[in-house]
Design a protein around this motif. Structure first.
Motif, PDB file in Angstrom:
ATOM      1  N   ILE A   1       0.977  -1.028  -0.189  1.00 56.22           N
ATOM      2  CA  ILE A   1       0.095  -0.072   0.045  1.00 56.22           C
ATOM      3  C   ILE A   1       0.285   1.541   0.007  1.00 56.22           C
ATOM      4  N   LEU A   2       0.464   1.989  -0.908  1.00 54.71           N
ATOM      5  CA  LEU A   2       1.445   2.640  -1.383  1.00 54.71           C
ATOM      6  C   LEU A   2       1.087   3.965  -1.204  1.00 54.71           C
ATOM      7  N   THR A   3       1.173   5.420   0.270  1.00 47.65           N
ATOM      8  CA  THR A   3       0.116   6.476   0.136  1.00 47.65           C
ATOM      9  C   THR A   3       1.227   8.096   0.373  1.00 47.65           C
ATOM     10  N   VAL A   4       0.764   8.390  -1.176  1.00 45.46           N
ATOM     11  CA  VAL A   4       1.171   9.835  -1.109  1.00 45.46           C
ATOM     12  C   VAL A   4      -0.145  10.758  -1.173  1.00 45.46           C
ATOM     13  N   LEU A   5      -0.257  11.196  -0.095  1.00 46.99           N
ATOM     14  CA  LEU A   5      -1.223  12.858   0.400  1.00 46.99           C
ATOM     15  C   LEU A   5      -0.814  13.517   0.593  1.00 46.99           C
ATOM     16  N   ASN A   6      -1.107  14.442   1.214  1.00 48.17           N
ATOM     17  CA  ASN A   6      -0.526  16.239   1.426  1.00 48.17           C
ATOM     18  C   ASN A   6       0.127  15.686   3.100  1.00 48.17           C
ATOM     19  N   ASP A   7      -0.333  15.203   3.817  1.00 52.76           N
ATOM     20  CA  ASP A   7      -0.162  15.488   4.985  1.00 52.76           C
ATOM     21  C   ASP A   7      -1.238  14.645   6.166  1.00 52.76           C
ATOM     22  N   GLY A   8      -0.867  14.580   7.314  1.00 50.80           N
ATOM     23  CA  GLY A   8      -0.863  14.024   8.000  1.00 50.80           C
ATOM     24  C   GLY A   8      -2.648  13.746   8.679  1.00 50.80           C
ATOM     25  N   PRO A   9      -2.702  14.177   8.978  1.00 53.56           N
ATOM     26  CA  PRO A   9      -4.681  13.836   8.701  1.00 53.56           C
ATOM     27  C   PRO A   9      -4.976  13.350   7.045  1.00 53.56           C
ATOM     28  N   ALA A  10      -4.244  13.634   6.362  1.00 51.00           N
ATOM     29  CA  ALA A  10      -4.895  13.054   5.627  1.00 51.00           C
ATOM     30  C   ALA A  10      -4.969  11.833   4.594  1.00 51.00           C
ATOM     31  N   VAL A  11      -3.422  11.751   5.482  1.00 49.32           N
ATOM     32  CA  VAL A  11      -2.959  10.507   5.886  1.00 49.32           C
ATOM     33  C   VAL A  11      -3.622   8.908   6.599  1.00 49.32           C
ATOM     34  N   ALA A  12      -4.302   9.281   7.997  1.00 48.72           N
ATOM     35  CA  ALA A  12      -4.793   8.895   8.682  1.00 48.72           C
ATOM     36  C   ALA A  12      -6.366   9.409   8.200  1.00 48.72           C
ATOM     37  N   GLU A  13      -7.320   9.911   7.947  1.00 48.03           N
ATOM     38  CA  GLU A  13      -8.617   9.930   6.854  1.00 48.03           C
ATOM     39  C   GLU A  13      -8.622   8.304   6.230  1.00 48.03           C
TER      40      GLU A  13
ATOM     41  N   THR B   1       4.309  10.406  12.030  1.00 48.32           N
ATOM     42  CA  THR B   1       5.208   9.402  11.892  1.00 48.32           C
ATOM     43  C   THR B   1       5.033   8.584  13.019  1.00 48.32           C
ATOM     44  N   THR B   2       4.864   9.005  13.874  1.00 49.53           N
ATOM     45  CA  THR B   2       5.109   8.335  15.127  1.00 49.53           C
ATOM     46  C   THR B   2       3.372   7.541  15.728  1.00 49.53           C
ATOM     47  N   GLU B   3       2.364   8.475  15.251  1.00 49.11           N
ATOM     48  CA  GLU B   3       0.994   8.268  15.254  1.00 49.11           C
ATOM     49  C   GLU B   3       0.803   7.303  14.089  1.00 49.11           C
ATOM     50  N   LEU B   4       0.807   7.261  13.068  1.00 48.92           N
ATOM     51  CA  LEU B   4       1.032   6.231  11.879  1.00 48.92           C
ATOM     52  C   LEU B   4       1.682   5.071  12.191  1.00 48.92           C
ATOM     53  N   ALA B   5       2.316   5.401  12.446  1.00 54.15           N
ATOM     54  CA  ALA B   5       3.030   3.819  12.877  1.00 54.15           C
ATOM     55  C   ALA B   5       2.762   2.719  13.754  1.00 54.15           C
ATOM     56  N   HIS B   6       2.350   3.523  14.819  1.00 58.11           N
ATOM     57  CA  HIS B   6       1.223   3.213  16.138  1.00 58.11           C
ATOM     58  C   HIS B   6      -0.058   2.353  15.445  1.00 58.11           C
ATOM     59  N   ARG B   7      -0.878   2.998  14.350  1.00 56.36           N
ATOM     60  CA  ARG B   7      -1.844   2.496  13.600  1.00 56.36           C
ATOM     61  C   ARG B   7      -1.894   1.129  13.303  1.00 56.36           C
ATOM     62  N   ALA B   8      -0.622   1.616  12.135  1.00 61.43           N
ATOM     63  CA  ALA B   8      -0.051   0.606  11.932  1.00 61.43           C
ATOM     64  C   ALA B   8       0.094  -1.088  12.112  1.00 61.43           C
ATOM     65  N   ALA B   9       1.020  -0.570  13.473  1.00 59.67           N
ATOM     66  CA  ALA B   9       1.241  -2.033  14.312  1.00 59.67           C
ATOM     67  C   ALA B   9      -0.396  -2.490  14.983  1.00 59.67           C
TER      68      ALA B   9
END
Length: 298
Positions: free
Chosen positions: A73-85, A111-119
């Motif tokens: 899965i490759l995410t190429v979005l503008n910012d953290g909120p957009a990636v999280a959504e 980045t830390t928050e997204l890594a935690h969600r991924a885990a």
């Protein structure tokens, strides 16, 4: 509903879900397709993804449909909120073990928050921002900074080879690649504003900017970047390779990271102010060299 069928499995090639098909994402998707990797593409505004269908991608209506069954899965979005959504929107299609190549520049906290969600979802998270703009994305010559579990390297290698001319492995720690990207972006942001200010000063002093460009051409003070960005201003072509609004966002991420680490960045702070003025004057969607307009008084 989809518009193509290239997402079918191809022996020996990982299938890729590309989430976000703006300037960078669409170029990266085309590079993947040239390498004959199966691609599903999704964008919040579907019309931006539709042109990829003629290149062989499967364009999906939902993020969940795009990621279902994908190896990467490759995410190429503008910012953290957009990636999280987008991750939330894709949740129904995710499965444990998928590799998430997170290539959006989102800063250290996100980045830390997204890594935690991924885990929590059982995803293998690779922090993978890229260095480059529209043309390198379309040519597959980006530099990709990657950090995360080394065990994921065989799966993502064909993807990295397709989108990048070079991969820099920054370590196992998610966040290491983002830290490197912030340092690299600091250099680019200072450079582009240096170009803009030289053009502003030449104009103000009544000196032909092309005379300045010729004076440094081929010498130790010259760079291809100086010549290219100055030409964009002088020719009046501000088609975005990297949008000014995105440069402003990245400037703020750099300042946040610097502040948290006890570092003062006077030049980046000044660059953010210039970007802010240029955006307020209506140049946010143009190339970031439109910071030139922040230095004009008339």
């Amino acid at each position: 509903m989809t518009t193509a069928s290239s997402a079918d499995a191809v022996p020996g090639k990982p299938s890729v879900a590309v989430l976000g098909t703006g300037i960078m994402g669409s170029g990266m998707a085309r590079s993947l397709l040239r390498a004959r990797l199966p691609v599903r593409a999704w964008n919040r505004t579907r019309a931006k993804a539709e042109p990829l269908a003629t290149a062989g991608a499967t364009v999906t209506d939902t993020a969940a449909e795009a990621v279902r069954g994908a190896d990467v899965i490759l995410t190429v979005l503008n910012d953290g909120p957009a990636v999280a959504e987008t991750l939330t929107a894709a949740a129904d299609g995710l499965r444990p073990g998928q590799v998430w190549l997170q290539s959006s520049t989102v800063g250290l906290d996100a980045t830390t928050e997204l890594a935690h969600r991924a885990a929590g979802l059982g995803l293998v998270y690779l922090d993978a921002p890229v260095s480059g703009t529209r043309q390198p994305a379309e040519q597959g010559t980006l530099t990709v900074f990657v950090s995360g579990p080394s065990g994921a390297r065989p799966t993502v290698r064909p993807v990295l080879e397709a989108i990048g001319g070079r991969t820099v492995w920054a370590g196992e720690d998610p966040g290491a690649a983002t830290r490197l990207k912030l340092v690299t972006n600091a250099w680019v942001i200072n450079l582009v504003n240096g170009v803009a200010e030289c053009l502003n000063l030449a104009e103000g002093l009544g000196t032909d900017p092309r005379l300045f460009l010729d004076a440094v051409k081929g010498g130790p003070l010259d760079t291809p970047y100086l010549q290219q960005k100055a030409a964009a201003v002088l020719d009046g072509d501000l088609t975005p390779s990297f949008a000014l609004s995105t440069a402003l966002k990245d400037s703020r991420l750099i300042l946040d990271a610097a502040g948290a680490s006890g570092v003062t960045l006077d030049l980046i702070a000044a660059s953010a102010e210039r970007f802010t003025r240029a955006q307020a004057a209506g140049h946010g969607d143009q190339d970031m060299i439109a910071t030139y307009y922040a230095g004009r008084t008339g």
